[in-house]
Design an enzyme around this catalytic site. Structure first.
Site, PDB file in Angstrom:
ATOM      1  CB  SER A 112     -23.674 -19.798  52.491  1.00 17.93           C
ATOM      2  OG  SER A 112     -25.079 -19.099  52.185  1.00 17.93           O
ATOM      3  CE1 TYR A 157     -22.096 -20.646  47.265  1.00 16.07           C
ATOM      4  CE2 TYR A 157     -24.176 -20.286  48.142  1.00 16.07           C
ATOM      5  CZ  TYR A 157     -22.741 -19.883  48.170  1.00 16.07           C
ATOM      6  OH  TYR A 157     -22.571 -18.800  49.095  1.00 16.07           O
TER       7      TYR A 157
HETATM    8  N1  LIG Z   1     -22.647 -12.422  48.425  1.00 18.62           N
HETATM    9  C1  LIG Z   1     -23.505 -13.168  49.154  1.00 18.62           C
HETATM   10  O1  LIG Z   1     -24.729 -12.782  49.117  1.00 18.62           O
HETATM   11  C2  LIG Z   1     -23.006 -14.428  49.896  1.00 18.62           C
HETATM   12  C3  LIG Z   1     -23.866 -15.027  50.909  1.00 18.62           C
HETATM   13  C4  LIG Z   1     -23.348 -16.137  51.672  1.00 18.62           C
HETATM   14  C5  LIG Z   1     -21.847 -16.258  51.529  1.00 18.62           C
HETATM   15  N2  LIG Z   1     -21.274 -15.727  50.394  1.00 18.62           N
HETATM   16  C6  LIG Z   1     -19.874 -16.399  50.404  1.00 18.62           C
HETATM   17  O2  LIG Z   1     -19.067 -15.373  50.519  1.00 18.62           O
HETATM   18  C7  LIG Z   1     -17.781 -15.511  49.485  1.00 18.62           C
HETATM   19  C8  LIG Z   1     -17.691 -14.285  48.706  1.00 18.62           C
HETATM   20  O3  LIG Z   1     -18.960 -14.043  48.095  1.00 18.62           O
HETATM   21  P1  LIG Z   1     -18.885 -12.947  46.878  1.00 18.62           P
HETATM   22  O4  LIG Z   1     -20.392 -12.589  46.774  1.00 18.62           O
HETATM   23  O5  LIG Z   1     -17.771 -12.083  46.751  1.00 18.62           O
HETATM   24  O6  LIG Z   1     -18.790 -14.213  45.535  1.00 18.62           O
HETATM   25  P2  LIG Z   1     -18.607 -14.322  44.281  1.00 18.62           P
HETATM   26  O7  LIG Z   1     -19.097 -15.678  43.783  1.00 18.62           O
HETATM   27  O8  LIG Z   1     -18.878 -13.273  43.504  1.00 18.62           O
HETATM   28  O9  LIG Z   1     -16.744 -14.221  44.293  1.00 18.62           O
HETATM   29  C9  LIG Z   1     -15.944 -15.329  44.910  1.00 18.62           C
HETATM   30  C10 LIG Z   1     -14.645 -15.027  44.473  1.00 18.62           C
HETATM   31  O10 LIG Z   1     -13.989 -16.586  44.452  1.00 18.62           O
HETATM   32  C11 LIG Z   1     -13.054 -16.191  42.988  1.00 18.62           C
HETATM   33  N3  LIG Z   1     -12.843 -17.618  42.682  1.00 18.62           N
HETATM   34  C12 LIG Z   1     -13.777 -18.599  42.128  1.00 18.62           C
HETATM   35  N4  LIG Z   1     -13.529 -19.456  41.684  1.00 18.62           N
HETATM   36  C13 LIG Z   1     -11.837 -19.593  42.204  1.00 18.62           C
HETATM   37  C14 LIG Z   1     -10.931 -20.611  42.219  1.00 18.62           C
HETATM   38  N5  LIG Z   1     -11.091 -21.883  41.690  1.00 18.62           N
HETATM   39  N6  LIG Z   1      -9.819 -20.108  42.772  1.00 18.62           N
HETATM   40  C15 LIG Z   1      -9.580 -18.847  43.159  1.00 18.62           C
HETATM   41  N7  LIG Z   1     -10.635 -18.170  43.362  1.00 18.62           N
HETATM   42  C16 LIG Z   1     -11.803 -18.313  42.802  1.00 18.62           C
HETATM   43  C17 LIG Z   1     -13.901 -15.217  42.172  1.00 18.62           C
HETATM   44  O11 LIG Z   1     -13.041 -14.982  41.302  1.00 18.62           O
HETATM   45  C18 LIG Z   1     -14.202 -14.275  43.109  1.00 18.62           C
HETATM   46  O12 LIG Z   1     -13.102 -13.320  43.324  1.00 18.62           O
HETATM   47  C19 LIG Z   1     -18.034 -16.737  48.860  1.00 18.62           C
HETATM   48  O13 LIG Z   1     -17.415 -17.866  49.654  1.00 18.62           O
HETATM   49  C20 LIG Z   1     -19.576 -17.002  49.012  1.00 18.62           C
HETATM   50  O14 LIG Z   1     -19.963 -18.142  48.700  1.00 18.62           O
HETATM   51  C21 LIG Z   1     -21.700 -14.878  49.730  1.00 18.62           C
END
Ligand SMILES: NC(=O)c1ccc[n+]([C@@H]2O[C@H](COP(=O)([O-])OP(=O)(O)OC[C@H]3O[C@@H](n4cnc5c(N)ncnc54)[C@H](O)[C@@H]3O)[C@@H](O)[C@H]2O)c1
Length: 260
Positions: A153, A166
């Site tokens: 991130s 996080y």
């Molecule tokens: N959206 C953002 O602004 C952003 C920014 C920086 C990084 N990220 C990273 O990008 C990735 C995707 O982001 P997002 O917005 O879709 O996040 P999110 O938290 O909405 O989704 C994460 C996914 O992981 C799954 N998940 C959660 N716990 C789990 C487990 N124990 N086993 C298997 N699957 C599991 C959830 O069901 C979901 O499909 C993540 O790693 C997040 O940290 C997102």
């Protein structure tokens, strides 16, 4: 010596790629786009129903996908997911470690984070990546090839407050990426990380205020919202032969907000 093949360098045709957290949010978009590019995609998500629906949609559209209900923090579940993948397609070419606890977490003061919540974040966001890498490793080693993409991130660069567990886990992803890259280089396995900026995934939008989401745009070089598709090209590149000599690196994708 690798020879660059212009016809296939960026191709994912028939490559078997596991996307953890592939059922919702940004992971859903990775799964759909990688399938559109010809990859055989495994959606490993604790959100089993959502992953099933996305996989069914991919197959209906003519792609290849397999949904496997998986809690990435559970070693037995991760091993079983990789076994199912290999039983179906015989190999594992790519792993996108995208699953994380993020949108499910409240934002708040660091000293109010419950200890069990801290531990759960580490279990999913860090142990989960370790377990997934560990499970695919024997297959990639046997193949003498593999590409691992770890989703970190932009919080790592920025030091963003209000989800300290996080942020800490996402910094750990980069440490893991760098050290693992050195450990598996002799097996011709590449390990890299991506740091997305604030991205309007369906899950992020459902859990964040419009003020919070909109506040980032003016600090970018490209002053517009970041959407999941903005990340796809970088993930594709890191999974493809075109990035074969890149490992241990972190690519920032945020429209030119943070620079390093
Ligand atoms: N959206 C953002 O602004 C952003 C920014 C920086 C990084 N990220 C990273 O990008 C990735 C995707 O982001 P997002 O917005 O879709 O996040 P999110 O938290 O909405 O989704 C994460 C996914 O992981 C799954 N998940 C959660 N716990 C789990 C487990 N124990 N086993 C298997 N699957 C599991 C959830 O069901 C979901 O499909 C993540 O790693 C997040 O940290 C997102």
């Amino acid at each position: 010596m690798t020879v660059f093949d212009a016809a296939t360098a960026f191709s994912l045709k028939d490559k078997v790629v596991i996307v953890t957290g592939g059922g919702t949010g940004i992971g859903k978009v990775y799964s759909q786009r990688l399938a559109e590019m010809g990859a055989r995609v495994v959606l490993a998500d604790i959100a089993a129903k959502e992953a099933d629906e996305v996989a069914a949609g991919i197959v209906k559209a003519g792609g290849e996908a397999l949904a496997v209900a998986t809690d990435v923090s559970d070693a037995a579940a991760v091993d079983a997911m990789v076994e199912k993948t290999v039983a179906k397609w015989g190999r594992v070419d790519g792993l996108v470690n995208n699953a994380s606890l993020m949108s499910a977490l409240p934002r708040g003061d660091w000293f109010k984070i419950p200890i069990d919540e801290w531990d759960r974040v580490m279990a999913v966001n860090l142990r989960g990546i370790f377990l997934c890498c560990r499970a695919v490793y024997p297959h990639m080693k046997r193949q003498k090839s593999g590409r691992i993409v770890n989703i970190s991130s932009g919080r790592f660069w920025h030091g963003t407050p209000n989800r300290l567990h996080y942020s800490t886990s996402k910094a750990g992803v980069i440490g893991l990426t760098r050290s693992l890259a050195r450990e598996v280089g002799d097996d011709n396995i590449g390990v890299n990380a991506v740091t997305p900026g604030l991205t309007l995934s369906e899950t992020q939008m459902a859990t964040s205020s419009s003020n919070y989401l909109g506040g980032q745009e003016q600090t970018r070089s490209f002053k517009r919202p970041q959407v999941p598709d903005d990340l796809v090209g970088t993930v594709l590149f890191l999974l493809s032969d075109a990035s074969a000599f890149i490992t241990g690196q972190t690519i920032n994708v945020d429209g030119g907000q943070l620079m390093h």
